[in-house]
Design an enzyme around this catalytic site. Structure first.
Site, PDB file in Angstrom:
ATOM      1  N   ASN A 182     -45.022 -11.110  26.284  1.00 58.01           N
ATOM      2  CA  ASN A 182     -44.133  -9.988  26.031  1.00 58.01           C
ATOM      3  C   ASN A 182     -42.771 -10.114  26.678  1.00 58.01           C
ATOM      4  O   ASN A 182     -41.860  -9.362  26.363  1.00 58.01           O
ATOM      5  CB  ASN A 182     -44.818  -8.685  26.441  1.00 58.01           C
ATOM      6  CG  ASN A 182     -45.895  -8.322  25.459  1.00 58.01           C
ATOM      7  OD1 ASN A 182     -45.609  -8.136  24.283  1.00 58.01           O
ATOM      8  ND2 ASN A 182     -47.132  -8.290  25.918  1.00 58.01           N
ATOM      9  N   GLU A 234     -53.194  -9.337  23.352  1.00 58.81           N
ATOM     10  CA  GLU A 234     -52.256 -10.270  23.977  1.00 58.81           C
ATOM     11  C   GLU A 234     -52.644 -10.664  25.395  1.00 58.81           C
ATOM     12  O   GLU A 234     -52.659  -9.860  26.315  1.00 58.81           O
ATOM     13  CB  GLU A 234     -50.860  -9.643  24.000  1.00 58.81           C
ATOM     14  CG  GLU A 234     -50.264  -9.628  22.610  1.00 58.81           C
ATOM     15  CD  GLU A 234     -49.042  -8.749  22.542  1.00 58.81           C
ATOM     16  OE1 GLU A 234     -48.831  -7.952  23.459  1.00 58.81           O
ATOM     17  OE2 GLU A 234     -48.312  -8.879  21.558  1.00 58.81           O
ATOM     18  N   THR A 251     -48.804 -11.759  13.602  1.00 51.15           N
ATOM     19  CA  THR A 251     -47.630 -12.050  14.442  1.00 51.15           C
ATOM     20  C   THR A 251     -48.113 -12.869  15.643  1.00 51.15           C
ATOM     21  O   THR A 251     -48.233 -14.080  15.544  1.00 51.15           O
ATOM     22  CB  THR A 251     -46.915 -10.753  14.864  1.00 51.15           C
ATOM     23  OG1 THR A 251     -47.843  -9.882  15.482  1.00 51.15           O
ATOM     24  CG2 THR A 251     -46.272 -10.084  13.662  1.00 51.15           C
ATOM     25  N   THR A 284     -47.770  -4.408  16.162  1.00 52.41           N
ATOM     26  CA  THR A 284     -48.111  -3.271  15.317  1.00 52.41           C
ATOM     27  C   THR A 284     -49.517  -3.474  14.759  1.00 52.41           C
ATOM     28  O   THR A 284     -49.868  -4.579  14.386  1.00 52.41           O
ATOM     29  CB  THR A 284     -47.133  -3.221  14.131  1.00 52.41           C
ATOM     30  OG1 THR A 284     -45.872  -2.828  14.625  1.00 52.41           O
ATOM     31  CG2 THR A 284     -47.595  -2.269  13.056  1.00 52.41           C
ATOM     32  N   LYS A 325     -54.436  -6.581  11.546  1.00 52.63           N
ATOM     33  CA  LYS A 325     -53.669  -7.425  12.453  1.00 52.63           C
ATOM     34  C   LYS A 325     -53.192  -6.537  13.599  1.00 52.63           C
ATOM     35  O   LYS A 325     -53.053  -5.323  13.465  1.00 52.63           O
ATOM     36  CB  LYS A 325     -52.491  -8.108  11.778  1.00 52.63           C
ATOM     37  CG  LYS A 325     -51.370  -7.232  11.287  1.00 52.63           C
ATOM     38  CD  LYS A 325     -50.368  -6.764  12.316  1.00 52.63           C
ATOM     39  CE  LYS A 325     -49.813  -7.888  13.131  1.00 52.63           C
ATOM     40  NZ  LYS A 325     -48.824  -7.327  14.121  1.00 52.63           N
TER      41      LYS A 325
END
Lengths: 406, 406
Positions: free
Chosen positions: B401, B282, B168, B202, B191
């Site tokens: 985010n 992230e 993702t 996730t 992942k």
């Protein structure tokens, strides 16, 4: 005499910067705020609040953090007598993790204030905020105290000076004032840009009242009021090493309210202060109220609301004005609280987004672009409910907290 | 046949983009990854991993979140038999909070894979990742499965295709491979860009081995390996609705290792995958190892390390390369764990900053400007110790985010 007849902004000269009142609102209190040189530069960094009586009951709440700053250890000790004559507060240094020497610095600060006021050090509470792990420049503190004492006044300006001298990353002073029809009042000041932010955003609050009230009642009123105000604000998850809330009563009004009346006015005042903290939180672009209802216990509601309020993914989505209820469901599901995901409902700004295990409407039907956001999570299991106030997680928060002390 | 003799980059044609191996490294496994049209655009979004045997023992670990996605509910059920023939994974949709219809979609996906492979649906695990609260485009899934089956191969490229199709916000595929001198091997893909990030990050992991091993031993090895790897990574605080770790064994090597040997190789492989997650988290600019030692219980060490890893003030300071140990002391002090602030020591990158209640050296003596940061907190009370891996909290995290789904 206080000047609280001017405080609601109805006085002719109030202008656009109308003050909202503060610790000198109730009768019997003087305050001051001066630049003592504790901070670098010439900003105000030392504040005094003095109770001229006739009574001097007091109550306090302190951080639950196991790492307690020297001023917290001192003031907790002082408050055992439930009596305070004065509070001295400084910004520019938290005096936390500074060992026995730091505790001696706090003691010396109280002694100096007591000496200048002609009272005992045991009647002087001390509050500090700023960077952890550095000794205070005691020469600056010692030379500043007499200046602060000389500047004591019962004016609005004096209250604002005190409220300004305790600021760190706050963008402005935060004060509140409420009068009761029966003739007593409550005023207060607070600083902080998060419940947890030890290096820069310790929450310090001083609240004053001229009600006639005994120590036990005052203590109970503070605990009850704080339980639904200061303890329901959660910007980033906890309590600092220095968090302190002090309540001083002078009895100067001559009015002895019922306990319920005092608690109610105190709660209103504290709520006003907390809303100001919420709106001035570090980098915040949103004021977010998280309500959890339908839980089996009130503690469950508080726990879940805090979990959502502290969730970085929820708070970044809100920064993006994104009604991302999936992140809310995930945050709630992380807890140990008894729940049934299929009975849970999630609403944002009045629109139900998730119910009976499935989405209800498309997220585009909810507008979160404004400053105020209301999230309601209903577990559908019981009768309990609470609301926790928080903010979004923004670039501003990262900026302030990554750059502040470097 | 697997191609794991090429995997360590020693093959002539490996070039600068040498693959590190993955789920097809161990013998007996084929994989594929295709663009089925689940995501908008033409990126890969559907992956298959098939165990060609001769054995098909399997074990799984699933999210502890109370809000579980449909594929988690399905795969938990499937894994009760401790046997798997295939795993189908999709990005482009988490299939969480989608009600009974969402569960039917998961079931239909497993049925379709089973039909194409000529096996039973009960032998097919399903994993999904993407936005919560939206149904999967089942036409795309149904038409994609035969293409994925047709593309199955035991090559490195096939493993990389599978590892790519599940991404993702990850910046690239994450794979690992380890061989044991005794002749068996472990490979894997993962992942995720945070342990908790349900809409986008996730954590899904598929790990394969060609060891000959019974179901109970496999299950125990997975739990032990995950306990010190996947469960010690904490980017932002928890588990998503879809987190899944699956371990499949084919027995194709014909080698039956001792349980300890298998667990060790499995732990090494998982650790490699977890490090890749940490570095690709992230917005992360730092890889931070938080070690807590000297606690009375191991659970205390884990709890405290997580508290520090999840603290926004610690993580923003680290983004600013600021050795702000006061924030670390504050984060530790927030817990209920028994401690004595005066016995605690805090060190960063090998330099002790705080000891016996006072600062040791000036913060300027610690250099945190590099990518790797080691924080060690010693409570000085007991013999237990743990390390939790985390990252800093950066502008990039807030950006990804807040903007991802709007």
């Amino acid at each position: 005499m206080s000047t609280h007849d001017e405080i609601d902004g109805t006085s002719p000269g109030a202008g656009e910067h109308a003050v909202r009142g503060g610790v000198t609102g109730p009768g019997g209190f003087r305050a001051s705020g001066v630049a003592a040189g504790i901070k670098q530069g010439s900003s105000a960094d030392l504040a005094l609040v003095v109770n001229d009586g006739p009574r001097r009951e007091a109550a306090g709440l302190f951080t639950t953090n196991k790492v307690k700053a020297a001023p917290v250890l001192w003031s907790e000790q002082v408050l055992r007598e439930r009596r305070l004559h004065a509070v001295v507060l400084n910004s520019g240094g938290a005096n936390a993790c500074t060992g026995p020497e730091g505790f001696q610095d706090t003691h010396a600060t109280a002694e100096k204030v007591a000496e200048e006021l002609g009272i005992g050090a045991i009647d002087v509470a001390v509050c500090s905020t700023g960077l952890i792990g550095q000794r205070l420049p005691m020469d600056a503190v010692r030379s500043g105290v007499p200046v602060a004492v000389a500047g004591l006044a019962d004016s609005e300006r004096a209250a604002t000076d005190a409220a300004t001298a305790v600021l760190t990353t706050d963008t402005g002073p935060k004060q509140a004032f409420r009068e009761h029809g029966a003739g007593f009042s409550v005023g207060g000041m607070v600083k902080g840009a998060g419940m947890i932010a030890p290096n820069l955003a310790t929450m310090l609050a001083v609240v004053t009242t001229d009600a006639v009230v005994d120590g036990d009642t005052l203590n109970a009123a503070l605990r009850q009021a704080a339980g639904t105000t200061f303890e329901r604000l959660d910007v980033d998850g906890g309590t600092s090493t220095n968090d302190t809330v002090l309540l001083l009563s002078s009895g100067a009004s001559g009015v002895a309210p019922e306990a319920g009346e005092l608690t109610e006015l105190l709660t209103e005042t504290c709520n006003d202060l907390v809303r100001q903290l919420q709106y001035d939180a570090e980098g915040a672009t949103k004021a977010v109220d998280i309500t959890v209802r339908g839980t089996l216990r009130e503690s469950d509601a508080v726990h879940l609301a805090r979990l959502v309020a502290e969730d970085n993914l929820v708070c970044t989505a809100l920064f993006g004005s994104d009604p991302n209820w999936g992140r809310i469901a995930m945050a709630v599901g992380r807890s140990d609280v008894e729940m049934d995901a299929h009975r849970m409902e999630i609403a944002a700004n009045g629109v139900t987004l998730y119910s009976e295990g499935t989405p209800v409407v498309d997220r585009s039907e909810v507008d979160l672009s404004g400053r105020e956001i209301e999230i309601v999570i209903d577990l559908g299991l019981g009768e309990h409910e609470t609301t926790v106030l928080t903010t979004d997680l923004s670039h501003g928060y990262v900026e302030e907290n990554s750059a502040y002390s470097s």
